[in-house]
Design a protein around this motif. Structure first.
Motif: not given
Length: 317
Positions: A58-61, A64-67, A171-172, A311-313
């Motif tokens: 459910q994570l954006s790209e 994902k990259a940050a985590m 992460t949302g 890509n503001s989210a």
């Protein structure tokens, strides 16, 4: 350059003991398992379930990259422990701090990995292979002295706090955000500890400490800089506003320098004055680079919006 006092660690021992007591009085007990949504977990194919596929996340790209990057950085804890234990020693207040710091840092990797595996936030096979590669190569801070090491981690701990906190925002997921906010509190307390030690070192050996401050700011790199794919991930992270030159200058370097009052002190000799001049020139250039990056990023975002790719989210507030 005059030598740093050979007994500097010994002279700083009472300050370390005082700040260790302060840290223990402020640190709050917490448990990684409380921040993991275990009900979302299920078996992988090895146990008869279903293996990971990208659509499960459910994570954006960007998230994902940050985590992924943040977790791999935390994974190299054995290397970091070796670095500070070698420089600070394993006896007295210094040794107690090294052990306590290591134990607290270990929780971060535990919580983040459990979260990502349970929620299938990233490919666990890719994550494990990257962990094996990165931990095998390890982290080497080179020939840093103890004074340089404690100066470096003052900035690095705050940089990590900023990165974790802003990653949580993109992460949302309220659970991930809460977990990374909890981890950020640890990082902030660690920063305060190291920052206070350097402040005491400035009183004991002002010239040598000022030189260490200038060198560590000018040559600063995050500990994960040597991991595979770091450059690409760091650009994604910077474009999203999770950690960039502007944040590095405004929210990491400058607050610590102001706390140390490095540009207000009058007790430097020629070595310290030269170091301060070097630092001022570097900061001026860094500020200009940060402004240029922010301007270019704004133009890029406007272009993406015009093309229908808002890509503001993925952008940290």
């Amino acid at each position: 350059m005059p030598d740093t006092p050979t007994n500097l660690l010994e002279q700083l021992e009472p300050v370390v003991a005082e700040n260790l007591d302060r840290h223990l009085g402020l640190a709050q007990e917490w448990h990684p398992h409380d921040y993991v949504p275990w009900s979302q977990g299920r078996d992988f194919a090895f146990l008869g379930g279903e293996d990971y596929s990208p659509e499960q996340s459910q994570l954006s790209e960007t998230a994902k990259a940050a985590m992924f990057t943040n977790l791999l950085t935390e994974d190299n804890l054995p290397s970091y422990h070796r670095e500070i234990a070698t420089r600070f020693g394993r006896d007295g207040a210094w040794g107690t701090w090294v052990g306590r710091w290591t134990a607290e840092e270990n929780r971060h990797g535990i919580a983040m990995r459990d979260y990502l595996v349970v929620t299938r936030g990233v490919d666990p096979v890719e994550l494990e292979r990257a962990r094996m590669d990165y931990m095998t190569s390890g982290y080497d801070s080179g020939d840093k002295t103890a004074l340089e090491a404690v100066t470096y981690v003052s900035f690095q701990e705050l940089a990590t706090r900023v990165s974790h906190r802003n990653t949580g925002k993109v992460t949302g997921d309220p659970i991930a955000d809460k977990m990374l906010a909890r981890i950020s509190k640890d990082e902030n307390l660690h920063m305060v500890f190291y920052r206070n030690i350097v402040a005491a070192a400035l009183e004991i050996a002002p010239d040598e400490t000022m030189r260490a401050i200038a060198d560590e700011v000018i040559g600063f790199e995050m500990p994960g800089a040597t991991m595979a794919g770091f450059r690409r991930s760091s650009m994604i992270i910077a474009k999203a506003g999770i950690y960039d030159l502007r944040l590095h200058h405004d929210e990491v370097i400058m607050p610590i320098l102001r706390h140390w009052k490095v540009f207000d002190r009058s007790d430097f000799g020629p070595v310290g004055e030269q170091a301060r001049d070097d630092l001022a020139q570097f900061l001026s250039a860094l500020d200009k680079q940060a402004a240029t990056f922010v301007d270019r990023r704004a133009v890029g975002r406007e272009r993406d919006i015009a093309r229908g790719r808002d890509n503001s989210a993925d952008i940290a507030s």
